[in-house]
Write a protein that holds these residues in place. Structure first.
Motif, PDB file in Angstrom:
ATOM      1  N   LYS A  54      52.408  51.820  51.114  1.00 55.31           N
ATOM      2  CA  LYS A  54      52.720  51.360  49.755  1.00 55.31           C
ATOM      3  C   LYS A  54      51.479  50.768  49.096  1.00 55.31           C
ATOM      4  N   LEU A  55      50.771  49.930  49.818  1.00 53.35           N
ATOM      5  CA  LEU A  55      49.567  49.326  49.263  1.00 53.35           C
ATOM      6  C   LEU A  55      48.517  50.398  48.965  1.00 53.35           C
ATOM      7  N   ASN A  56      48.390  51.368  49.850  1.00 55.48           N
ATOM      8  CA  ASN A  56      47.452  52.472  49.637  1.00 55.48           C
ATOM      9  C   ASN A  56      47.793  53.176  48.324  1.00 55.48           C
ATOM     10  N   HIS A  57      49.070  53.477  48.125  1.00 58.35           N
ATOM     11  CA  HIS A  57      49.520  54.137  46.889  1.00 58.35           C
ATOM     12  C   HIS A  57      49.223  53.266  45.672  1.00 58.35           C
ATOM     13  N   ASP A  58      49.545  51.968  45.783  1.00 57.69           N
ATOM     14  CA  ASP A  58      49.320  51.064  44.657  1.00 57.69           C
ATOM     15  C   ASP A  58      47.835  50.994  44.281  1.00 57.69           C
ATOM     16  N   LEU A  59      46.968  51.010  45.280  1.00 51.45           N
ATOM     17  CA  LEU A  59      45.532  50.897  45.031  1.00 51.45           C
ATOM     18  C   LEU A  59      44.940  52.174  44.428  1.00 51.45           C
ATOM     19  N   THR A  60      45.522  53.313  44.762  1.00 54.17           N
ATOM     20  CA  THR A  60      44.933  54.586  44.329  1.00 54.17           C
ATOM     21  C   THR A  60      45.669  55.250  43.166  1.00 54.17           C
ATOM     22  N   ASP A  61      46.830  54.756  42.799  1.00 54.15           N
ATOM     23  CA  ASP A  61      47.607  55.369  41.722  1.00 54.15           C
ATOM     24  C   ASP A  61      46.928  55.143  40.372  1.00 54.15           C
ATOM     25  N   PRO A  62      46.545  56.223  39.674  1.00 55.10           N
ATOM     26  CA  PRO A  62      45.876  56.071  38.377  1.00 55.10           C
ATOM     27  C   PRO A  62      46.719  55.318  37.349  1.00 55.10           C
ATOM     28  N   GLU A  63      48.034  55.311  37.511  1.00 51.25           N
ATOM     29  CA  GLU A  63      48.898  54.591  36.576  1.00 51.25           C
ATOM     30  C   GLU A  63      48.658  53.081  36.614  1.00 51.25           C
ATOM     31  N   ASN A  64      48.139  52.568  37.738  1.00 54.56           N
ATOM     32  CA  ASN A  64      47.876  51.130  37.848  1.00 54.56           C
ATOM     33  C   ASN A  64      46.650  50.706  37.056  1.00 54.56           C
ATOM     34  N   LYS A  65      45.825  51.679  36.708  1.00 56.88           N
ATOM     35  CA  LYS A  65      44.673  51.448  35.847  1.00 56.88           C
ATOM     36  C   LYS A  65      43.768  50.310  36.318  1.00 56.88           C
ATOM     37  N   ALA A  66      43.510  50.248  37.618  1.00 55.09           N
ATOM     38  CA  ALA A  66      42.587  49.259  38.163  1.00 55.09           C
ATOM     39  C   ALA A  66      41.157  49.740  37.918  1.00 55.09           C
ATOM     40  N   TYR A  67      40.324  48.842  37.441  1.00 51.91           N
ATOM     41  CA  TYR A  67      38.926  49.203  37.225  1.00 51.91           C
ATOM     42  C   TYR A  67      38.164  49.253  38.537  1.00 51.91           C
ATOM     43  N   LYS A  68      37.286  50.237  38.636  1.00 50.57           N
ATOM     44  CA  LYS A  68      36.322  50.337  39.719  1.00 50.57           C
ATOM     45  C   LYS A  68      34.959  50.125  39.081  1.00 50.57           C
ATOM     46  N   THR A  69      34.168  49.239  39.675  1.00 51.45           N
ATOM     47  CA  THR A  69      32.867  48.890  39.108  1.00 51.45           C
ATOM     48  C   THR A  69      31.762  49.424  39.997  1.00 51.45           C
ATOM     49  N   TYR A  70      30.784  50.037  39.355  1.00 55.47           N
ATOM     50  CA  TYR A  70      29.659  50.647  40.061  1.00 55.47           C
ATOM     51  C   TYR A  70      28.343  50.119  39.513  1.00 55.47           C
ATOM     52  N   SER A 127      16.459  53.141  35.717  1.00 60.12           N
ATOM     53  CA  SER A 127      17.173  52.001  35.138  1.00 60.12           C
ATOM     54  C   SER A 127      18.444  51.770  35.928  1.00 60.12           C
ATOM     55  N   PHE A 128      19.013  50.584  35.766  1.00 54.61           N
ATOM     56  CA  PHE A 128      20.280  50.265  36.393  1.00 54.61           C
ATOM     57  C   PHE A 128      21.337  50.018  35.327  1.00 54.61           C
ATOM     58  N   LEU A 129      22.525  50.555  35.591  1.00 53.96           N
ATOM     59  CA  LEU A 129      23.684  50.348  34.736  1.00 53.96           C
ATOM     60  C   LEU A 129      24.816  49.772  35.567  1.00 53.96           C
ATOM     61  N   GLN A 130      25.689  49.036  34.911  1.00 49.32           N
ATOM     62  CA  GLN A 130      26.981  48.693  35.498  1.00 49.32           C
ATOM     63  C   GLN A 130      28.002  49.527  34.735  1.00 49.32           C
ATOM     64  N   ILE A 131      28.767  50.331  35.495  1.00 51.64           N
ATOM     65  CA  ILE A 131      29.760  51.198  34.878  1.00 51.64           C
ATOM     66  C   ILE A 131      31.121  50.881  35.487  1.00 51.64           C
ATOM     67  N   LYS A 132      32.107  50.630  34.615  1.00 52.74           N
ATOM     68  CA  LYS A 132      33.481  50.364  35.050  1.00 52.74           C
ATOM     69  C   LYS A 132      34.366  51.489  34.530  1.00 52.74           C
ATOM     70  N   ILE A 133      35.107  52.107  35.448  1.00 57.02           N
ATOM     71  CA  ILE A 133      36.028  53.180  35.064  1.00 57.02           C
ATOM     72  C   ILE A 133      37.387  52.930  35.689  1.00 57.02           C
ATOM     73  N   LYS A 134      38.418  53.517  35.070  1.00 53.83           N
ATOM     74  CA  LYS A 134      39.782  53.398  35.586  1.00 53.83           C
ATOM     75  C   LYS A 134      40.198  54.632  36.372  1.00 53.83           C
ATOM     76  N   GLU A 135      39.476  55.728  36.175  1.00 58.88           N
ATOM     77  CA  GLU A 135      39.822  56.973  36.858  1.00 58.88           C
ATOM     78  C   GLU A 135      39.066  57.058  38.181  1.00 58.88           C
ATOM     79  N   GLY A 136      39.313  58.115  38.914  1.00 56.64           N
ATOM     80  CA  GLY A 136      38.604  58.335  40.160  1.00 56.64           C
ATOM     81  C   GLY A 136      38.437  59.815  40.432  1.00 56.64           C
ATOM     82  N   ARG A 137      37.996  60.549  39.431  1.00 53.71           N
ATOM     83  CA  ARG A 137      37.794  61.985  39.628  1.00 53.71           C
ATOM     84  C   ARG A 137      36.628  62.230  40.581  1.00 53.71           C
ATOM     85  N   ASN A 138      36.614  63.426  41.141  1.00 57.69           N
ATOM     86  CA  ASN A 138      35.555  63.806  42.064  1.00 57.69           C
ATOM     87  C   ASN A 138      34.174  63.667  41.407  1.00 57.69           C
ATOM     88  N   ARG A 139      33.322  62.826  41.996  1.00 55.44           N
ATOM     89  CA  ARG A 139      31.943  62.617  41.547  1.00 55.44           C
ATOM     90  C   ARG A 139      31.864  62.278  40.060  1.00 55.44           C
TER      91      ARG A 139
END
Length: 177
Positions: A54-70, A127-139
């Motif tokens: 359940k936690l795995n699903h919650d963390l990876t479900d795009p509907e939860n719209k959690a930001y990933k920061t790079y 240069s360095f950027l900080q990029i935050k996205i909600k999706e997780g498409r391949n590369r």
């Protein structure tokens, strides 16, 4: 249980590999945990693992719209127009990306040396950027920066929602109950 793992460069985001390449099993000896999401072999940084479906699903479900920061090292110095394009969303072969949160940052003082250094061109600054996205498409981040003319040289995920890599060195992990 959640495991925060700092995935090193050149490690597969799975526990087995018939070709004998480095995997999570070389670093994590905890049974029945699975990666919540993935990081490409040539990407580094925060990977979450859990023993809860359940936690795995919650963390990876795009509907939860959690930001990933790079933290992204790119070739060249981005223009305002390139940064704005990333912020508005990029048309990729698999469709338009959601808008990203993007900002230029100075060289991160906490950044570790990579086992295999990035390619460097004598007359091309980086240069360095900080990029935050909600999706997780391949590369996705790599494809986005390439599409605007500033190819990614190094990609380190630092956050997934409220989870942060903190002071974990590459190959180290922390268990959260």
């Amino acid at each position: 249980m959640i495991i925060l793992f700092n995935k090193p460069y050149n490690v597969l985001t799975k526990f087995t590999d018939p070709d004998g390449r480095p995997t999570l099993a070389d670093y994590i000896d905890i049974p029945r945990v699975y990666a919540a999401g993935r990081l490409d072999m040539d990407s580094e940084g925060l990977l979450l693992l859990t023993d809860s479906g359940k936690l795995n699903h919650d963390l990876t479900d795009p509907e939860n719209k959690a930001y990933k920061t790079y933290v992204v090292q790119v070739e060249g110095i981005p223009t305002k127009a390139q940064l704005k394009a990333l912020e508005q969303g990029i048309e990729l072969k698999d469709g338009m990306t959601l808008p990203a949160k993007v900002k230029r940052i100075p060289y991160p003082k906490w950044l570790w040396e990579r086992e295999k250094p990035i390619r460097v061109r004598q007359n091309q600054p980086t240069s360095f950027l900080q990029i935050k996205i909600k999706e997780g498409r391949n590369r996705q981040v790599r494809r986005m920066t390439a599409a605007v003319g500033i190819p990614t040289l190094r990609l380190i995920r630092t956050h997934i929602d409220a989870y942060h890599i903190g002071d974990l060195k590459p190959g180290m992990y922390r268990v959260i109950k």
